[in-house]
Write an enzyme that holds these catalytic residues in place. Structure first.
Site, PDB file in Angstrom:
ATOM      1  N   HIS A  13       0.874  -1.194   0.000  1.00  0.00           N
ATOM      2  CA  HIS A  13       0.000   0.000   0.000  1.00  0.00           C
ATOM      3  C   HIS A  13       0.899   1.228   0.000  1.00  0.00           C
ATOM      4  CE1 HIS A  13      -3.869   2.101   1.417  1.00  0.00           C
ATOM      5  NE2 HIS A  13      -2.972   3.059   1.166  1.00  0.00           N
ATOM      6  N   HIS A  15       1.640   5.333  -1.698  1.00  0.00           N
ATOM      7  CA  HIS A  15       1.351   6.520  -2.498  1.00  0.00           C
ATOM      8  C   HIS A  15       2.689   7.148  -2.912  1.00  0.00           C
ATOM      9  CE1 HIS A  15      -2.923   6.751  -1.097  1.00  0.00           C
ATOM     10  NE2 HIS A  15      -2.402   6.189  -0.016  1.00  0.00           N
ATOM     11  N   LYS A  99      -9.048  -0.333  -6.155  1.00  0.00           N
ATOM     12  CA  LYS A  99      -9.156   0.348  -4.876  1.00  0.00           C
ATOM     13  C   LYS A  99     -10.520   0.994  -4.728  1.00  0.00           C
ATOM     14  CE  LYS A  99      -7.815   1.835  -0.901  1.00  0.00           C
ATOM     15  NZ  LYS A  99      -6.547   2.456  -0.555  1.00  0.00           N
ATOM     16  N   HIS A 136     -10.392   1.049   1.441  1.00  0.00           N
ATOM     17  CA  HIS A 136     -10.261   2.026   2.520  1.00  0.00           C
ATOM     18  C   HIS A 136     -11.507   1.837   3.382  1.00  0.00           C
ATOM     19  CE1 HIS A 136      -8.858   5.976   4.256  1.00  0.00           C
ATOM     20  NE2 HIS A 136     -10.035   5.773   4.846  1.00  0.00           N
ATOM     21  N   HIS A 174      -4.653  -0.626   5.842  1.00  0.00           N
ATOM     22  CA  HIS A 174      -4.239   0.205   6.980  1.00  0.00           C
ATOM     23  C   HIS A 174      -5.202   0.095   8.172  1.00  0.00           C
ATOM     24  CE1 HIS A 174      -7.168   2.775   5.042  1.00  0.00           C
ATOM     25  NE2 HIS A 174      -6.314   3.273   4.162  1.00  0.00           N
ATOM     26  N   ASP A 247       1.203   2.612   3.617  1.00  0.00           N
ATOM     27  CA  ASP A 247       0.346   3.776   3.399  1.00  0.00           C
ATOM     28  C   ASP A 247       1.152   5.062   3.509  1.00  0.00           C
ATOM     29  OD1 ASP A 247      -1.932   5.232   2.797  1.00  0.00           O
ATOM     30  OD2 ASP A 247      -2.675   5.265   4.857  1.00  0.00           O
TER      31      ASP A 247
END
Length: 346
Positions: A13, A15, A99, A136, A174, A247
């Protein structure tokens, strides 16, 4: 133990943002991880296979030549995602999940899903194609206390989805609560969860004591100490349903220290080192390799990495700031000492 060699980890995970920021985020992530699931919540979001492949090429274009890093791409689900696009994504060979952001729950989620029932035909195709659904897991219901939104999402949304699609592969991203840990433990082997370094390291006091600490604000928001302890127990348990997902979510210092500070914590600069420190404190270094390097690829049905990475016990101080495009960001543990570091030349 002063030296630890493990199979190269993966980040399930991550970004990395886009454009000029990629030089810095990809450098940090690729130093510690062989592969990473890349989050699609850009502006505009990555909603097609063509966009995902173009984004992958931008990431690879800034990858240092001596790195083995592979970006594993994802699509951003919307109320209008089509079955044809899911099939196209699976057939591309480069997209490893889709996602689902409930609309409005986190950064760049405005285009997310407002009507879960509308996506049932998509869930059926994901189940049939064994393409994981990455969640999420927070409700967007504004009437629910922000500290309860993960628990309520599981009760109201996730349990009904899994009842109707029992073979769907799902990663609850997460996780941040004891209730999420207990849910994952009780479900079938096609349901798993990622755990971040910051949710293992910090409780909500870190965000609120001594004034608002914007660089500790993330979503799901940090919880009580009992939840942090439950996450540590899960991560260090050797249960293959829990594995590494940082994350890491960078934002510039100015965007974090604003009247409406962005949610997200940057940890790619030291994620593996922080996990190692946490596992050592829990007397569980023997469980670190499974959590970081084995359980994620096993769940995604990918081969485990063959390369090795070595950490040594040697204290170092985290910089106060790091470059982020033409700005700077404040990393996790800025100005503090971490007791483990990567062996030089890795």
């Amino acid at each position: 133990m002063n030296r630890l060699t493990i199979t190269y980890p993966d980040d399930w995970h991550l970004h990395v943002r886009d454009e000029s920021a990629l030089v810095h985020t990809v450098f940090d992530a690729s130093q510690r991880f062989a592969r990473a699931i890349i989050m699609p919540n850009l502006k505009p979001p990555i909603i097609t296979t063509q966009q995902a492949l173009a984004y992958r090429n931008r990431i690879l274009s800034v990858l240092p030549k001596d790195r083995i890093f592979q970006p594993l791409m994802t699509l951003y689900l919307t109320d209008n995602t089509t079955a044809e696009e899911i099939i196209r994504a699976k057939d591309s060979g480069y997209i490893y999940g889709v996602k689902l952001y409930p609309a409005g729950v986190t950064t760049n989620s405005d285009s997310g899903v407002a009507n879960l029932a509308k996506l049932y035909p998509i869930f059926e195709i994901l189940q049939r194609k064994t393409l994981p659904l990455l969640l999420h897991g927070e409700t967007a219901d504004l009437n629910i206390d922000i500290f309860d939104r993960e628990k309520i999402f599981i009760e109201r949304n996730l349990i009904p989805i899994l009842h109707d699609f029992p073979e769907l592969k799902v990663v609850l991203e997460h996780i941040s609560t004891q209730e999420a840990v207990e849910f994952i433990q009780a479900t079938s082997s096609n349901i798993a969860a990622t755990i971040t370094p910051h949710h293992l390291l910090l409780n909500r006091n870190a965000m609120l004591l001594g004034g608002i600490q914007p660089h500790h604000y993330c979503l799901p928001v940090l919880k009580r100490e009992k939840h942090r302890q439950a996450l540590i127990t899960a991560a260090t348990s050797g249960n293959p349903k829990f594995f590494l997902g940082t994350d890491s979510a960078p934002h510039s210092k100015s965007n974090k220290e604003s009247a409406c500070g962005c949610a997200g914590i940057y940890n790619s600069h030291a994620a593996l080192e922080i996990y190692t420190e946490i596992f050592e404190a829990a007397d569980s270094l023997n469980k670190l390799e499974g959590f970081t390097s084995f359980y994620g690829p096993d769940f995604y049905e990918l081969p485990r990495n063959q390369a090795k990475i070595t950490l040594i016990k040697s204290p170092w101080k985290v910089p106060e700031t790091l470059p982020f495009g033409d700005q700077v960001l404040i990393p996790l543990q800025a100005g503090l000492t971490i007791n483990w570091r990567l062996e030089k030349n890795q």
